[in-house]
Write a protein that holds these residues in place. Structure first.
Motif: not given
Lengths: 273, 286
Positions: A27-28, A31, A39-44, A46, A235, A237, A240-241, B128, B133
Motif C-alpha cells: 500500500w505504501l 500510494s 491517494v485520498v480517494s474514497i473508496p480507495p 486499487f 499532509i 500523502w 510522504a509515501c 480515506f 474501508y
C-alpha cells in the motif's frame, strides 16, 4: 488424520498472514505512484494510472539532499564502527586478561540505554562544542551505539578462526595488528559483511538522534525528511509515501540479497543463552 | 609489560567512544538533575538538591506517561507472545513454502520505523484510510482511529504487534529447532498427546528463550519513540504520551533541563534493572 489437520491450519494461517504482512508495504509503495488526488480517494483506488510526480516533487524539496546526507552518515558511521569493533573483537577473542567477560557485558549494556536518556545531555554538549547540525556528531553517536553489538558479532566470527593459522604468521614476525588486517579479517569476510549490513540498517533507520542533534536543517537525514512531511495538519500523502518508499527500498534490497545471514545476526546472542 | 598493555590499546577506540558519548553525557545529566535549570532563565542555575526527584511521583504528566507505558507494554506483550509462539509452532517445518513465509514475515522488523509510521498513519486515517474501508465492508461504522484516546492506543498497539511479533516468532522458532529429538520421540512412543508433549516437555525446554525474548521486548517497548512520534505524536490529549515522548518534550520543548535529567535517571534506573535481570537469566556465555 491429525497431521492433516495441522497442515490445513498451517496453510490457512499462511494464507491469512502473508497479506497481513505484505499489504501495508504494498500500500505504501503503490500510494507513492498515485496522484495526490488518487491517494485520498474514497473508496480507495486499487487501479490507477501511475505517476512519478511524487518522487520528483519530494526529491526536489530537500529530499535529494537528505538522501545524500543519510548515505554519507551511514557510510562513515559503518566504517568507524567496523574499525573500532574489529579491534575490540580481536582483543576479546585473542587476549586473556582479568575482567574480560565483565567488560564485554558492560559494553553491551550501552545498547540497552534508552536513546532519549543520552540524547538530552548530548544535545547540550554538542551545542557547546558547536557540533549541532553537523554530520560529525551523528557519525560519532551512531558509531558509539552500534559498536557494542558489532563487537559481539565480530568476536563470534573471529572465535571461529583457528589460532594455528595466525601463529604461523607470527613466526614470520607479524604484529597483532598486521595479523588482524591481513589474516583474520579476510578469513571472516562473510562475518564482516553481516555485521556491516546489520549496523547499516540500524544507522539508516535512526530517527531520534537525527531529529534532535541535526533536526530539519540542510544537513537533515532522510528519516527526518520523511517525518517532516507528516508533521502538519494537511499532509501531502503522495509525497510522504514516495519518501517512505525510498527509505525502505535499500532495506528491501538488502533483505533479498542476504536474508539468511540477517536472521543469524538478528537472533544472535539470544540463541547463545 | 608489553603483553599487558596490548589488549588495552586494541580496546582504546571503543572505550573512548563509549566514555565520551555514553558515560560522560550520563554524568552530565546526573549533575544537572540536582539543579533548577530552564531555558527561560538560562543565566540562573540554582542548586535544588533532590527536589527534581521528589517532584516526579507527584507530577500528573509523569503519572500519565508512566502508566501509559506500562499499559502499552502489557497490551503489546499480551498479543505478541501468544501470536509469536503460535506461529513458531505452526511454522516449525522445513517445507519450502514455510521457509519462504518465515523469511517474509521478518521484513517489518528491519523497515525504517518512520516509514512504518507513515504507512499506518495513512491506513488509520478516518476519511480515506483503508482500514475504515475494510471494516466498512464487514458492516462496521468508520472509527476515528487517531482522534479518539482509546482508539489511538489500539492503533499504536496494532502497529507494534505487526512490526515486532516476528521478533518473538524468530527467537522461539530458533529454539524449537534446536530442541533434541530423542525425548520428544520417547514421549510420543509412550503415548503422550500433542498437547501433553507441548505442555510438559517442549514448554519447559524453551522456557529460557521465552523469558529472554519477553524481557528484550519489554525494554524495547518501554523506550518506544519513533513510530509513535509519527502516528500520534503522543496524542490525542496525551493518550499515547509514553515515557520517551514525555521526557523529549520536557527537555526539548520546555527546556526544563534539570527536571528532564532527573526523569531520565529514574527511567534509566527502571530499564537497567530489567536489563540486569535479562543478563542474569540469560547467563550469556562468552
Amino acid at each position: 488424520m491429525k497431521m492433516k489437520l495441522v497442515e490445513v491450519l498451517r496453510t490457512l494461517l499462511a494464507i491469512f498472514l502473508l497479506p497481513t504482512y505484505l499489504f501495508p508495504i504494498y500500500w505504501l509503495i503503490t500510494s507513492a505512484f498515485k496522484t495526490e488526488y488518487d491517494v485520498v480517494s474514497i473508496p480507495p483506488k486499487f487501479i490507477f494510472s501511475p505517476t512519478l510526480e511524487n518522487f520528483k516533487r519530494s526529491l526536489s524539496f530537500g529530499g535529494a539532499r537528505a538522501l545524500l546526507n543519510s548515505v554519507i552518515v551511514t557510510l562513515f558511521s559503518v566504517s568507524l564502527v567496523m574499525i573500532v569493533s574489529s579491534l575490540a573483537a580481536y582483543c576479546f577473542s585473542r587476549f586473556k586478561f582479568k575482567g574480560r567477560e565483565t567488560l564485554m557485558l558492560d559494553i553491551l549494556t550501552v545498547r540497552m540505554f534508552p536513546p532519549i536518556v543520552t540524547a538530552l545531555p548530548l544535545y547540550f554538549i554538542a551545542s557547546s562544542l558547536g557540533l549541532i547540525n553537523s554530520h560529525l556528531i551523528l557519525i560519532l553517536v551512531y558509531s558509539m551505539f552500534n559498536a557494542p553489538l558489532a563487537t559481539w558479532l565480530m568476536k563470534s566470527f573471529i572465535d571461529e578462526v583457528p589460532l594455528e593459522i595466525e601463529e604461523a604468521a607470527s613466526i614470520d614476525g607479524c604484529s597483532h595488528l598486521e595479523r588482524l588486517r591481513h589474516i583474520v579479517l579476510p578469513l571472516v569476510l562473510p562475518g564482516v559483511i553481516v555485521t556491516m549490513t546489520i549496523c547499516s540498517i540500524f544507522i539508516w533507520n535512526e530517527f531520534l538522534y537525527a531529529t534532535l542533534l541535526v533536526g530539519g536543517g540542510p544537513n537533515k537525514t532522510f528519516p527526518v525528511q520523511v517525518a517532516l512531511t507528516v508533521k502538519h495538519k494537511s499532509i501531502a500523502w503522495g509525497e510522504a509515501c514516495a519518501l517512505g518508499t525510498i527509505s525502505i527500498l535499500p532495506i528491501l534490497a538488502i533483505f533479498i540479497l542476504v536474508r539468511n545471514y540477517l536472521v543469524r545476526g538478528l537472533t544472535f546472542g539470544i540463541l547463545k543463552a | 609489560m608489553r603483553v599487558k598493555l596490548l589488549p588495552f590499546l586494541f580496546l582504546l577506540p571503543i572505550l573512548a567512544l563509549i566514555f565520551s558519548l555514553g558515560i560522560y553525557p550520563l554524568f552530565f545529566s546526573l549533575y544537572y538533575s540536582f539543579f533548577q535549570y530552564t531555558i527561560h532563565d538560562i543565566t540562573r542555575i540554582s542548586f535544588v538538591g533532590v527536589s527534581n526527584y521528589i517532584r516526579i511521583p507527584f507530577d500528573n504528566l509523569f503519572q500519565n506517561s508512566f502508566s501509559l507505558s506500562i499499559l502499552y507494554t502489557a497490551f503489546c506483550l499480551a498479543l505478541e507472545f501468544p501470536l509469536g509462539l503460535g506461529f513458531a509452532i505452526l511454522f516449525n517445518s522445513e517445507r519450502k513454502v514455510i521457509t519462504a513465509i518465515r523469511s517474509i514475515i521478518i521484513v517489518p522488523m528491519i523497515l525504517t520505523p518512520v516509514a512504518v509510521g507513515v504507512i499506518w498513519k495513512m491506513m488509520f486515517q478516518s476519511e480515506f484510510g483503508i482500514i475504515n474501508y475494510i471494516i466498512g465492508k464487514i458492516g462496521l461504522p468508520p472509527q476515528p482511529w487517531l482522534g479518539d484516546p482509546s482508539l489511538a492506543m489500539v492503533a499504536v498497539v496494532v502497529v507494534d504487534v505487526w512490526q515486532w511479533t516476528p521478533f518473538i516468532f524468530l527467537i522461539l522458532l530458533a529454539s524449537l529447532q534446536g530442541l533434541p529429538k530423542e525425548p520428544l520421540e520417547a514421549a510420543r512412543i509412550d503415548g503422550a498427546s500433542s498437547f501433553q508433549l507441548f505442555r510438559h516437555i517442549i514448554l519447559p525446554m524453551i522456557k529460557l528463550p521465552i523469558i529472554v525474548a519477553l524481557l528484550l521486548r519489554t525494554i524495547d517497548l518501554l523506550r518506544i519513540f519513533d513510530h509513535i512520534y509519527i502516528v500520534t505524536r503522543g496524542g490525542p490529549a496525551l493518550a499515547t504520551d509514553f515515557l520517551s515522548l514525555f521526557i523529549y518534550r520536557t527537555g526539548l520543548k520546555f527546556f526544563d533541563i534539570g527536571y528532564a535529567s532527573a526523569l531520565s535517571w529514574i527511567y534509566l534506573f527502571i530499564l537497567t534493572f530489567i536489563a540486569i535481570i535479562t543478563f542474569k537469566i540469560a547467563k550469556i556465555k562468552i
